[in-house]
Design an enzyme around this catalytic site. Structure first.
Site, PDB file in Angstrom:
ATOM      1  N   ASN A  87       0.810  -1.390   0.020  1.00 44.76           N
ATOM      2  CA  ASN A  87       0.020   0.123   0.087  1.00 44.76           C
ATOM      3  C   ASN A  87       0.950   1.156   0.049  1.00 44.76           C
ATOM      4  OD1 ASN A  87      -2.377   1.475   0.119  1.00 44.76           O
ATOM      5  ND2 ASN A  87      -3.423  -0.064   1.543  1.00 44.76           N
ATOM      6  N   HIS A 117      23.959  -0.719  11.200  1.00 44.64           N
ATOM      7  CA  HIS A 117      25.313  -0.056  11.435  1.00 44.64           C
ATOM      8  C   HIS A 117      25.976  -0.840  12.707  1.00 44.64           C
ATOM      9  CE1 HIS A 117      24.286   3.546   9.162  1.00 44.64           C
ATOM     10  NE2 HIS A 117      23.129   3.045   9.456  1.00 44.64           N
ATOM     11  N   THR A 167      12.073  -7.050  15.427  1.00 43.34           N
ATOM     12  CA  THR A 167      13.347  -7.310  15.561  1.00 43.34           C
ATOM     13  C   THR A 167      13.837  -8.576  15.547  1.00 43.34           C
ATOM     14  OG1 THR A 167      13.006  -7.655  18.169  1.00 43.34           O
ATOM     15  CG2 THR A 167      13.374  -5.229  17.215  1.00 43.34           C
ATOM     16  N   ARG A 182       6.160  -9.573  19.681  1.00 41.58           N
ATOM     17  CA  ARG A 182       6.225 -10.674  20.565  1.00 41.58           C
ATOM     18  C   ARG A 182       5.245 -11.711  20.004  1.00 41.58           C
ATOM     19  NH1 ARG A 182       9.778  -9.447  23.795  1.00 41.58           N
ATOM     20  NH2 ARG A 182       9.464  -7.565  25.169  1.00 41.58           N
TER      21      ARG A 182
END
Length: 184
Positions: A87, A117, A167, A182
């Site tokens: 979208n 990084h 993550t 989670r």
């Protein structure tokens, strides 16, 4: 022995590199010019936009639909399966490969990031960065505003909640929500 590879070669290998040099600058300029054209094609047919996507992407399956505006680093590291939908206002930072499987749907404002990084401040001070690939399976739904961070894999049929910050990997069939996301 000195490493004679270009910064682009190091980038594509997922190694530490400096995001400058003639190859990287030329590729970025090409992608910027392409984004101007693509994002101006809002009123064009899906078929015309698909042809534009195939000009820059590494691979684009049939029936892909990305609603402008859309933003990339380079484009050539992106592989999209058939029927993928993104979208409005999505960003893919593709310093290394991003793979999105058939039938995956991605909500507005999602960011898929491969650019990373070093954690060591001395390396960051040298202007070094690296890329970690992102893999998204088939028939995945990613809700609006989600962030998919470098190195993440999302399995087939998974669901990522709107606004989630992913993550870690999400296995096939999983539901992941929240910041950080989670599994539910």
């Amino acid at each position: 022995m000195t490493d004679q590879r270009s910064q682009k070669d190091k980038m594509l290998a997922g190694e530490l590199y400096v995001a400058e040099g003639p190859e990287i600058a030329a590729d970025n300029a090409r992608a910027s010019a392409w984004m101007e054209r693509y994002n101006a094609a809002r009123c064009e047919s899906a078929a015309d936009r698909l042809a534009l996507l195939r000009e820059i992407m590494g691979a684009v399956g049939d029936g892909v639909n990305i609603r402008p505006p859309f933003f990339v680093d380079y484009g050539y590291n992106i592989r999209l399966g058939a029927g993928v939908f993104l979208n409005f206002n999505c960003v893919i930072l593709d310093v290394v490969q991003v793979t999105i499987g058939d039938g995956t749907q991605i909500g507005a404002g999602v960011q898929i990031l491969t650019a990373d990084h070093p954690r060591d401040p001395k390396l960051r001070a040298q202007g070094l960065e690296l890329g970690r690939p992102v893999s998204i399976g088939r028939n995945v739904w990613i809700g609006s505003g989600a962030l998919i961070l470098p190195g993440v894999s999302i399995g087939d049929d998974a669901l990522i909640g709107a606004g989630s910050v992913v993550t870690r990997d999400a296995p096939a069939g999983a539901t992941a929500v929240g910041n950080p996301a989670r599994l539910r």
